[in-house]
Design a protein around this motif. Structure first.
Motif, short mmCIF file in Angstrom:
data_model
loop_
_atom_site.label_atom_id
_atom_site.label_comp_id
_atom_site.label_asym_id
_atom_site.label_seq_id
_atom_site.Cartn_x
_atom_site.Cartn_y
_atom_site.Cartn_z
N ASP A 298 34.59 47.39 37.87
CA ASP A 298 35.52 48.52 37.83
C ASP A 298 36.14 48.84 39.19
O ASP A 298 36.69 49.92 39.37
CB ASP A 298 34.80 49.76 37.31
CG ASP A 298 34.10 49.49 36.00
OD1 ASP A 298 34.77 49.03 35.06
OD2 ASP A 298 32.87 49.70 35.91
N ILE A 299 36.05 47.93 40.14
CA ILE A 299 36.61 48.17 41.47
C ILE A 299 37.49 46.99 41.86
O ILE A 299 37.09 45.83 41.74
CB ILE A 299 35.50 48.43 42.51
CG1 ILE A 299 36.09 48.66 43.91
CG2 ILE A 299 34.48 47.34 42.52
CD1 ILE A 299 35.06 49.13 44.92
N ARG A 300 38.71 47.30 42.33
CA ARG A 300 39.66 46.27 42.74
C ARG A 300 40.52 46.82 43.88
O ARG A 300 40.47 47.99 44.23
CB ARG A 300 40.56 45.85 41.57
CG ARG A 300 39.86 45.08 40.47
CD ARG A 300 39.38 43.72 40.93
NE ARG A 300 38.77 42.95 39.84
CZ ARG A 300 37.49 42.97 39.54
NH1 ARG A 300 36.66 43.77 40.23
NH2 ARG A 300 37.01 42.23 38.57
N ARG A 301 41.35 45.94 44.47
CA ARG A 301 42.33 46.34 45.48
C ARG A 301 43.73 46.21 44.91
O ARG A 301 44.04 45.27 44.18
CB ARG A 301 42.20 45.46 46.74
CG ARG A 301 40.85 45.51 47.43
CD ARG A 301 40.56 46.88 48.05
NE ARG A 301 41.40 47.20 49.19
CZ ARG A 301 41.13 46.84 50.45
NH1 ARG A 301 40.04 46.14 50.72
NH2 ARG A 301 41.93 47.20 51.44
N GLY A 302 44.60 47.16 45.29
CA GLY A 302 46.00 47.09 44.90
C GLY A 302 46.77 46.18 45.82
O GLY A 302 46.26 45.68 46.83
N ASP A 303 48.04 45.97 45.50
CA ASP A 303 48.88 45.05 46.27
C ASP A 303 49.07 45.49 47.71
O ASP A 303 49.30 44.66 48.59
CB ASP A 303 50.25 44.90 45.60
CG ASP A 303 50.19 44.03 44.35
OD1 ASP A 303 49.14 43.42 44.12
OD2 ASP A 303 51.21 43.97 43.63
N ASP A 304 49.02 46.78 47.97
CA ASP A 304 49.17 47.29 49.33
C ASP A 304 47.84 47.77 49.91
O ASP A 304 47.81 48.62 50.80
CB ASP A 304 50.19 48.43 49.36
CG ASP A 304 51.62 47.92 49.22
OD1 ASP A 304 51.83 46.70 49.40
OD2 ASP A 304 52.51 48.73 48.94
N GLY A 305 46.74 47.22 49.40
CA GLY A 305 45.43 47.54 49.94
C GLY A 305 44.75 48.74 49.33
O GLY A 305 43.62 49.08 49.72
N GLU A 306 45.41 49.41 48.39
CA GLU A 306 44.78 50.57 47.76
C GLU A 306 43.44 50.18 47.14
O GLU A 306 43.22 49.05 46.73
CB GLU A 306 45.67 51.14 46.64
CG GLU A 306 47.09 51.47 47.07
CD GLU A 306 48.07 50.37 46.75
OE1 GLU A 306 49.25 50.68 46.55
OE2 GLU A 306 47.65 49.18 46.70
N GLU B 290 41.51 44.73 36.21
CA GLU B 290 42.16 43.57 36.82
C GLU B 290 43.51 44.03 37.36
O GLU B 290 44.19 44.86 36.74
CB GLU B 290 42.35 42.45 35.79
CG GLU B 290 43.11 41.24 36.29
CD GLU B 290 42.31 40.34 37.21
OE1 GLU B 290 41.56 40.89 38.05
OE2 GLU B 290 42.43 39.11 37.11
N VAL B 291 43.92 43.51 38.52
CA VAL B 291 45.22 43.82 39.09
C VAL B 291 46.09 42.58 39.02
O VAL B 291 45.68 41.49 39.45
CB VAL B 291 45.10 44.32 40.54
CG1 VAL B 291 46.47 44.48 41.18
CG2 VAL B 291 44.33 45.64 40.59
N LEU B 292 47.30 42.72 38.48
CA LEU B 292 48.19 41.59 38.29
C LEU B 292 49.62 42.10 38.25
O LEU B 292 49.93 43.09 37.58
CB LEU B 292 47.85 40.87 36.96
CG LEU B 292 48.65 39.62 36.61
CD1 LEU B 292 48.32 38.48 37.57
CD2 LEU B 292 48.35 39.19 35.17
N ALA B 293 50.50 41.42 38.98
CA ALA B 293 51.93 41.73 38.96
C ALA B 293 52.22 43.19 39.28
O ALA B 293 53.12 43.80 38.70
CB ALA B 293 52.53 41.36 37.60
N GLY B 294 51.45 43.76 40.20
CA GLY B 294 51.72 45.12 40.65
C GLY B 294 51.22 46.21 39.73
O GLY B 294 51.55 47.38 39.93
#
Length: 439
Positions: free
Chosen positions: A343-351, A395-399
């Motif tokens: 349940d933990i990930r990073r966003g495209d700008d490091g969030e 999951e983070v994908l395509a912003g």
């Protein structure tokens, strides 16, 4: 990716992002002769003439890249379109199977009986001079298998895909750009191999300089990690990282190429020929998973402080690789919630993105750990006793952030930039693991 893009524009812009960052297109004309330590970029330039490649038979050209999500459930794998969430394929496969993207935007390693079986998600981009063409095709669980007694971690770094067999301690590395070629030819082209002294639940990372980071351990436990040169000679090592687990490899804001692993007493970062310890200062403070962001000094780690506890976690750590500091943060800002490593990930700008058991996805500032926004996404849920039990994952994908809700069979698309839930679709299965491919 620009913060001013609308949701549809972010998907359309993915093609431009891929044109800048894609390491290779989907097909290869010939397998070049290459040393085990040659970088994937050199391999690509020497062996592949992209301008002369043709699209695969049966493929359909698309106006832009087509990202897809691959998810397991009890009895199979579903592949869905990342924009519409429409099910594109449902593949029967018995057992508890795990997923890892292989880094080429198309293929996924399925950890199953016999090893890592390669799944073709049927979406890819192909270079043509100064631009790209985008295609979709048949989705299939191919016959290509990287044999493993106990398939474990998969790491993608510097143009390599590195697979670790926990049952034997065998490490095998492949050029990330070669998966389509290997699937088409039906054979594997290994560019680097290594055998740990003893089998253990480990991980390995290969750099473009030919340096190999590999964990140290045996069936009784894991004690550390070492960095080897191209001749397997030790450059740096540590035996002061009990329970070593997880890794990350990235370039920070200072331009340093860093390799890190988590420990039961903190974390360790490899700086060239020496190591630095992020010591927790407690008898037990396990960081088992690390999440970096290219160009950022901050690495995020999960945190477990009860050795007898389960997989439920309530704090995270921020590891500042420039100032060499370790800060413990409550990602829920005092709310009664927990999370797991899914349940933990990073966003495209490091969030920093953390989904809590209260059903809320929180976006945290990477520098301070402060909550920037809190987005209700799923119903309240409980952390299971067994980690294999299906529970929400991110999951983070395509912003965008994708959140699974096994209890309802839904997948939710969250615009974490704007701070709102965009779309929810019932997929129809109790999904467990999730991996994304960019196309």
């Amino acid at each position: 990716m620009s913060r001013t893009l609308s949701r549809p524009a972010r998907y359309a812009a993915l093609g431009a992002v891929l044109a800048l960052g894609l390491t290779a297109c989907a097909t290869a004309d010939a397998e070049p002769e290459a040393s085990a330590t040659a970088s994937a970029e050199e391999h690509d330039e020497d062996g592949h003439d992209h301008d002369e490649e043709e699209s695969e038979s049966g493929s359909t050209e698309q106006a832009s890249a087509t990202p897809r999500l691959v998810m397991t459930y009890d009895g199979g794998i579903v592949v869905v379109d990342a924009n519409s969430l429409e099910v594109e394929a449902d593949i029967a496969l018995d057992g508890f199977n795990r997923l890892n993207s292989l880094g080429d935007g198309r293929h996924v390693a399925v950890s199953t009986t016999g090893g890592f079986q390669i799944l073709d998600a049927g979406t890819w981009s192909q270079a043509h001079g100064d631009h790209y063409h985008y295609y979709t095709g048949e989705i299939s669980l191919t016959d290509l298998m990287v044999e493993a007694e106990t398939p474990g971690h998969v790491v993608v770094h510097d143009g390599y895909s590195i697979l670790f067999d926990d049952g034997t301690g065998h490490v095998s590395a492949f050029y990330t750009s070669d998966w389509t070629h290997m699937v088409e030819e039906g054979h594997l082209d290994v560019v680097r191999e290594y055998d740990a002294e003893e089998a253990h639940h480990g991980v390995a990372v290969l750099t473009e300089e030919g340096e190999l980071l590999v964990t140290i351990g045996n069936e009784d436990g894991r004690t550390g990690a070492m960095l080897l040169d191209e001749d397997d000679e030790v450059i740096a090592s540590t035996d002061q990282c009990p329970g070593v687990h997880g890794e990350t490899a990235f370039t920070n804001a200072e331009g340093e190429d860093l390799l890190m692993v988590g420990c039961e007493n903190g974390a360790v970062v490899f700086h060239g020929d020496h190591v630095h310890y992020f010591t927790a200062g407690e008898d037990y403070a396990r960081t088992g998973n690390l999440y970096s962001s290219e160009g950022s000094n901050i690495v995020v780690g999960d945190l477990k402080t009860d050795p007898e506890g389960g997989i439920n976690l309530s704090e995270i750590v921020l590891l500042d690789t420039a100032n060499e500091t370790r800060t413990v943060v409550d990602p829920f800002d005092g709310a009664d919630a927990e999370y797991t490593w899914r349940d933990i990930r990073r966003g495209d700008d490091g969030e920093i993105l953390v989904l809590g058991t209260d059903g809320t996805l929180r976006v945290l500032d990477e520098a301070t750990g402060d909550v920037v926004s809190a987005i209700p996404v799923v119903d309240e849920w409980e952390v299971p006793v067994e980690w294999q039990t299906a529970h929400p994952a991110v999951e983070v994908l395509a912003g965008m952030a994708y959140v699974t809700e096994p209890a309802t069979g839904e997948v939710h698309i969250v615009d974490y930039v704007e701070g709102e839930l965009w779309k929810s679709v019932e997929v129809g299965v109790e999904m467990n693991e999730i991996a994304g491919v960019t196309g």
